[in-house]
Structure formats: structure tokens, C-alpha cells
Design an enzyme around this catalytic site. Structure first.
Site, short mmCIF file in Angstrom:
data_model
loop_
_atom_site.label_atom_id
_atom_site.label_comp_id
_atom_site.label_asym_id
_atom_site.label_seq_id
_atom_site.Cartn_x
_atom_site.Cartn_y
_atom_site.Cartn_z
N GLY A 81 0.78 -1.24 0.00
CA GLY A 81 0.00 0.00 0.00
C GLY A 81 0.80 1.29 0.00
N SER A 82 2.04 1.26 -0.51
CA SER A 82 2.79 2.53 -0.52
C SER A 82 2.17 3.52 -1.50
CB SER A 82 4.27 2.31 -0.83
OG SER A 82 4.46 1.93 -2.17
N GLU A 110 6.94 5.75 -8.54
CA GLU A 110 5.49 5.53 -8.61
C GLU A 110 4.79 6.36 -7.54
OE1 GLU A 110 4.23 1.48 -8.37
OE2 GLU A 110 5.70 0.78 -9.80
N HIS A 129 1.62 -0.34 -13.48
CA HIS A 129 2.38 -1.57 -13.69
C HIS A 129 3.87 -1.22 -13.69
CE1 HIS A 129 3.11 -5.65 -15.10
NE2 HIS A 129 4.07 -5.12 -15.83
N ASN A 178 -4.73 1.50 -13.78
CA ASN A 178 -3.78 0.58 -13.14
C ASN A 178 -2.37 1.14 -13.27
OD1 ASN A 178 -2.83 -1.82 -11.91
ND2 ASN A 178 -2.30 -2.66 -13.92
N ILE A 226 -9.31 -8.55 -12.96
CA ILE A 226 -10.51 -7.71 -12.85
C ILE A 226 -11.62 -8.36 -13.67
CG2 ILE A 226 -11.46 -5.42 -13.38
CD1 ILE A 226 -9.40 -5.36 -11.16
N LYS A 250 -5.13 -9.41 -8.51
CA LYS A 250 -6.11 -10.37 -9.04
C LYS A 250 -6.71 -9.86 -10.35
CE LYS A 250 -5.81 -12.87 -5.32
NZ LYS A 250 -4.89 -14.00 -5.36
C1 GRF Z 1 3.73 -1.40 -7.54
O1 GRF Z 1 5.00 -1.77 -7.99
C2 GRF Z 1 2.79 -1.30 -8.71
O2 GRF Z 1 3.42 -0.93 -9.91
C3 GRF Z 1 2.26 -2.69 -8.83
O3 GRF Z 1 2.18 -3.17 -7.51
C4 GRF Z 1 3.12 -2.47 -6.67
C5 GRF Z 1 2.32 -1.91 -5.53
O4 GRF Z 1 3.12 -1.48 -4.48
N1 GRF Z 1 1.02 -2.73 -9.55
P1 GRF Z 1 2.43 -0.83 -3.20
O5 GRF Z 1 1.49 -1.87 -2.61
O6 GRF Z 1 1.70 0.39 -3.66
O7 GRF Z 1 3.55 -0.50 -2.28
#
Ligand code: GRF
Length: 199
Positions: free
Chosen positions: A17-18, A181, A111, A109, A95, A93
């Protein structure tokens, strides 16, 4: 804003959940001009649920006894919440097609690779970064895209690149990308809110 109402979005997570935390912070400071109406997790023990609770955000854990029950519980929650759009934030999972049909071009999303490379089934988490390092590519990054029927193939909203250094490991690459991200996902979400896509 839609009909003078602040937009509301649901966040779906499976992991730490960062990015979720970054979205909450940005929604609190107004960097994102929409509010999170619920957090939906595919795992009860996920960091996302802890974050939801400590931020007093309504949260749900999907019924994971089977794919069918998971999909049914998800659609039920979404039909109750009626968010304006949905953000996937480390949700691993599949969708359900039904949800994609209910929210066409309204599910976003993130990725951790430069799609279309290193996307598709089985390409999530550390598997992505391992594959990038093994391929010898000099660049990786992340992609924010809309969710369509085909895994990791929806319209791209943004890509950010990072260099893959000779001494990078899957773990160091993953960290480097995740840090970016956390900074840029909220910005791209706000761009989406301001775009014509939500109109
Ligand atoms: C991230 O690397 C994102 O690109 C992928 O899952 C990871 C989620 O990290 N879809 P976090 O749970 O937000 O820390």
C-alpha cells in the site's frame, strides 16, 4: 467535480500500500481533487487494510474463497459504493469483465515496467524486475494505463523511465521504480481527473 459534487474513487489493493498511502496523502492535501470513498483489498492481512483503518477510510476485504465469490463480492461492493472511477494500486487479481463493462475506461492501473514489455499473466511484483534484469535491458520504469479486457493492454496514460544500472538487482530496481510511482501516480490520477476521459 461532477454536478458540483466532488468526485469519489475506490482504491483496490493486494499488497503493502505505498501507492495507496501516496494517494491518500494527495487526496488530503488537494493534489488530487477527488476523495477516496473506500479501499478494497484482496487480502485481509494486507498493508492496505491497516492503512485504511489508520486513516478512517471505509474498507472491504473481498471474499477470496473462489474466483466466482471474489468477483461477486467485488461487484456488490462497487454497486453499493458507486465510485466515479476506480484506481488499482498493487491489485494482483484479475478484474472481472463485468466490472470493466460497468466502468469502461474508468479503471486505472499502475504496472512496474514499460508496457507492453514485461506485462501479461504472471508478470507482477518482483517477477517483473527479475525478467527485466535477466533480459539485459538498460531501461525500465512504470506505466499507468486504463484497464481493458486484455491484461496490461489498455490505453496508456503515462510512462516513466529509469535506467537499469549494471549493479542493479531485482530488489534495487523494484525500490527505485516504486519510489517514482509514489511520486507520480497521484499526479497522473489528477491529470486523468482533469482530462476528458471522465466527462
Ligand atoms: C507497484 O510496484 C505497482 O506498480 C504494482 O504493484 C506495486 C504496488 O506497491 N502494480 P504498493 O502496494 O503500492 O507499495
Amino acid at each position: 467535480m461532477k454536478n458540483n459534487q466532488i468526485l469519489r474513487y475506490a482504491v483496490m489493493c493486494s499488497g503493502n500500500g505505498s501507492n495507496l498511502q501516496a494517494l491518500i496523502d494527495s487526496s488530503n492535501t488537494g493534489t488530487i481533487t477527488a476523495s477516496i470513498n473506500a479501499i478494497i483489498a484482496s487480502k485481509p492481512e494486507s498493508g492496505a487494510i491497516k492503512i485504511a483503518k489508520s486513516n478512517n477510510i471505509k474498507n472491504y476485504v473481498l471474499d477470496v474463497r473462489s474466483t466466482e465469490l471474489r468477483d461477486i463480492s467485488l461487484i456488490k461492493i462497487i454497486n453499493e459504493l458507486k465510485p466515479d472511477f476506480i484506481v488499482l494500486s498493487g491489485y494482483t487479481k484479475k478484474i472481472p469483465l463485468k466490472l470493466i463493462a460497468l466502468y469502461p475506461d474508468k479503471i486505472i492501473n499502475i504496472h512496474p515496467s514499460l508496457l507492453p514489455e514485461f506485462g501479461g499473466k504472471g508478470m507482477y511484483g518482483i517477477h517483473v524486475h527479475k525478467a527485466v534484469i535477466e533480459s539485459g535491458k538498460s531501461k525500465s520504469g512504470f506505466t499507468v494505463h486504463l484497464v481493458s479486457k486484455e491484461y496490461d493492454k489498455g490505453r496508456k496514460l503515462k510512462q516513466y523511465e529509469v535506467e537499469v544500472l549494471k549493479d542493479d538487482t531485482p530488489e534495487s530496481l523494484s525500490l527505485k521504480i516504486l519510489e517514482l510511482e509514489n511520486i507520480y501516480y497521484p499526479i497522473v490520477i489528477q491529470e486523468f481527473i482533469e482530462s476528458d476521459l471522465l466527462k
